[in-house]
Motif scaffolding. Structure first.
Motif, PDB file in Angstrom:
ATOM      1  N   UNK A   3       0.850  -1.186   0.000  1.00  0.00           N
ATOM      2  CA  UNK A   3       0.000   0.000   0.000  1.00  0.00           C
ATOM      3  C   UNK A   3       0.890   1.242   0.000  1.00  0.00           C
ATOM      4  N   UNK A   4       0.314   2.356  -0.431  1.00  0.00           N
ATOM      5  CA  UNK A   4       1.014   3.634  -0.408  1.00  0.00           C
ATOM      6  C   UNK A   4       1.487   3.898   1.029  1.00  0.00           C
ATOM      7  N   UNK A   5       2.693   4.404   1.147  1.00  0.00           N
ATOM      8  CA  UNK A   5       3.343   4.742   2.419  1.00  0.00           C
ATOM      9  C   UNK A   5       3.852   3.535   3.205  1.00  0.00           C
ATOM     10  N   UNK A   6       3.629   2.301   2.703  1.00  0.00           N
ATOM     11  CA  UNK A   6       4.271   1.150   3.348  1.00  0.00           C
ATOM     12  C   UNK A   6       5.777   1.344   3.259  1.00  0.00           C
ATOM     13  N   UNK A   7       6.481   0.792   4.214  1.00  0.00           N
ATOM     14  CA  UNK A   7       7.942   0.838   4.190  1.00  0.00           C
ATOM     15  C   UNK A   7       8.486  -0.581   4.231  1.00  0.00           C
ATOM     16  N   UNK A   8       9.557  -0.799   3.508  1.00  0.00           N
ATOM     17  CA  UNK A   8      10.191  -2.115   3.475  1.00  0.00           C
ATOM     18  C   UNK A   8      11.697  -1.917   3.509  1.00  0.00           C
ATOM     19  N   UNK A   9      12.361  -2.779   4.236  1.00  0.00           N
ATOM     20  CA  UNK A   9      13.814  -2.685   4.353  1.00  0.00           C
ATOM     21  C   UNK A   9      14.452  -3.757   3.485  1.00  0.00           C
ATOM     22  N   UNK A  10      15.328  -3.310   2.587  1.00  0.00           N
ATOM     23  CA  UNK A  10      16.090  -4.195   1.716  1.00  0.00           C
ATOM     24  C   UNK A  10      17.566  -3.847   1.907  1.00  0.00           C
ATOM     25  N   UNK A  11      18.349  -4.823   2.325  1.00  0.00           N
ATOM     26  CA  UNK A  11      19.791  -4.623   2.548  1.00  0.00           C
ATOM     27  C   UNK A  11      20.071  -3.407   3.441  1.00  0.00           C
ATOM     28  N   UNK A  12      19.315  -3.322   4.531  1.00  0.00           N
ATOM     29  CA  UNK A  12      19.475  -2.269   5.548  1.00  0.00           C
ATOM     30  C   UNK A  12      19.113  -0.871   5.063  1.00  0.00           C
TER      31      UNK A  12
END
Length: 176
Positions: A3-12
């Protein structure tokens, strides 16, 4: 997916979802921001496609990227990958999607010529790419087309540009 504004961490690195850019056979692509810079996040999906068989999609994306990178054609750089999450972070190419220009009846002769200039690199590598116009962006900065999908297959005359792709580029076949 996201969803819009979701955050995800990829490689820190934390990426914030800005908007959905598109959905294809292999995944969903989102415009994301990290450290005040825009990127594309592609999340692999496993939705069935009756006319296309998939193996391991994330491995295929990585292998196809390497093959395309070695051809020297214009593609977005792969920035990061998370194999477990099945996510790829790519360079964001800002510009118009070629399919939109075609739907607006714009003259795309310059882009057809640019595509033809890429043929030796693609065909000499024994490959076809997916010539469907949604897979090409006209870069706002340099007015050059970039192939934004990493899909490529072994060359087959039936699926090359002159026997399949051009029908969509010149409007003989309707775009979705």
């Amino acid at each position: 997916m996201f969803d819009i504004n979701d955050e995800i961490i990829i490689n820190n690195i934390k990426y914030k979802i800005i908007k959905l850019l598109g959905h294809g056979k292999g995944g969903y692509s989102y415009l994301v921001v990290a450290n005040n810079k825009e990127y594309v996040l592609k999340k692999i999906h496993h939705e069935p496609y009756p006319y296309y068989q998939f193996g391991n999609k994330i491995e295929t994306e990585l292998n196809d990227y390497k093959r395309l990178f070695n051809t020297g054609i214009r593609i977005p750089k792969m920035i990061a990958v998370d194999i477990d999450k099945e996510i790829i972070i790519k360079e964001y190419i800002k510009g118009a999607v070629l399919s939109g220009l075609i739907k607006e009846n714009k003259d795309i002769t310059i882009y057809i010529n640019q595509m033809r200039e890429m043929f030796p690199n693609i065909y000499n590598a024994g490959l076809n790419i997916d010539y469907y116009p949604t897979n090409f962006i006209v870069n706002k900065i340099d007015n050059l087309i970039y192939y934004i999908d990493y899909e490529c297959n072994l060359y087959n005359l039936k699926w090359d540009f002159d026997n399949w792709g051009i029908k969509y580029w010149n409007g003989l076949e309707k775009l979705n």
